[in-house]
Write an enzyme that holds these catalytic residues in place. Structure first.
Site, PDB file in Angstrom:
ATOM      1  N   LYS A 112     -17.372  -7.758   4.843  1.00  0.00           N
ATOM      2  CA  LYS A 112     -16.032  -8.286   5.095  1.00  0.00           C
ATOM      3  C   LYS A 112     -15.776  -8.332   6.591  1.00  0.00           C
ATOM      4  CE  LYS A 112     -13.236  -7.288   1.069  1.00  0.00           C
ATOM      5  NZ  LYS A 112     -11.923  -6.804   0.656  1.00  0.00           N
TER       6      LYS A 112
ATOM      7  N   SER B 107      -2.618  -7.853   2.796  1.00  0.00           N
ATOM      8  CA  SER B 107      -3.020  -7.718   4.206  1.00  0.00           C
ATOM      9  C   SER B 107      -3.373  -9.074   4.805  1.00  0.00           C
ATOM     10  CB  SER B 107      -4.209  -6.761   4.321  1.00  0.00           C
ATOM     11  OG  SER B 107      -3.840  -5.460   3.960  1.00  0.00           O
TER      12      SER B 107
ATOM     13  N   ARG C  54      -1.270  -6.503  -8.188  1.00  0.00           N
ATOM     14  CA  ARG C  54      -0.165  -7.327  -7.700  1.00  0.00           C
ATOM     15  C   ARG C  54       0.152  -8.433  -8.689  1.00  0.00           C
ATOM     16  NH1 ARG C  54      -2.906  -7.764  -2.004  1.00  0.00           N
ATOM     17  NH2 ARG C  54      -4.305  -8.859  -3.366  1.00  0.00           N
TER      18      ARG C  54
ATOM     19  N   HIS D 268       0.836  -1.208   0.000  1.00  0.00           N
ATOM     20  CA  HIS D 268       0.000   0.000   0.000  1.00  0.00           C
ATOM     21  C   HIS D 268       0.870   1.256   0.000  1.00  0.00           C
ATOM     22  CE1 HIS D 268      -2.968  -2.742   2.260  1.00  0.00           C
ATOM     23  NE2 HIS D 268      -3.509  -2.518   1.072  1.00  0.00           N
TER      24      HIS D 268
END
Length: 163
Positions: free
Chosen positions: A41, A133, A95, A17
């Protein structure tokens, strides 16, 4: 002034990030890190905790200029945030190839919601591309070394949260 919204859950913030924020600041004048508080979530950290984590990571650990990066939370459409903060750019990270399909669809939907908003995709440096994360939380839960993945203050918060 060019302003970009960088939305995400940031649960917790990682060097991936941070890498995108630093690269984004080469393209825009200001980035608004927008912490999503979506209810579907499960988050390890509350919205307030995530906001504090990001502030500590960016402002204290990394000494990033507060005038160039603003941190907010939101539970609206990202395009609504763009309107509110007069931003016509959304910053998103890629990514791996697996990210592209979802991000492509999201950018298309945002474009349909507001044709004037563009999505900019950036990639983290190669050594940060694999960081997520979710994996940082798993490493923390298993007692692994997190120094290559996130900042000192975030590591301390993870250890406190998981102890």
């Amino acid at each position: 002034m060019k302003v970009a919204i960088y939305p995400g859950t940031f649960d917790p913030i990682t060097f991936g990030h941070v890498d995108l924020i630093k690269k984004g600041l080469k393209v825009v004048d200001k980035i608004i890190v927008a912490i999503s508080n979506v209810v579907h979530k499960d988050h390890l950290f509350s919205i307030d905790e995530r906001k504090l984590l990001i502030k500590n990571a960016l402002y204290k650990d990394l000494k990033i200029n507060k005038k160039k990066v603003k941190i907010i939370s939101f539970n609206t459409l990202t395009t609504s945030l763009c309107y509110k903060y007069k931003a016509n750019l959304i910053l998103r990270g890629l990514r791996a190839v697996s990210d592209f399909e979802y991000e492509f669809q999201l950018a298309g939907m945002n474009k349909k919601l507001d044709y004037d908003i563009e999505t900019i995709f950036l990639m983290a440096d190669i050594n940060n591309q694999v960081i997520s994360s979710s994996l940082v939380k798993e490493i923390a839960q298993l007692g692994g070394n997190m120094t290559k993945f996130t900042t000192k203050s975030t590591i301390k918060a993870l250890k406190r949260k998981l102890s």
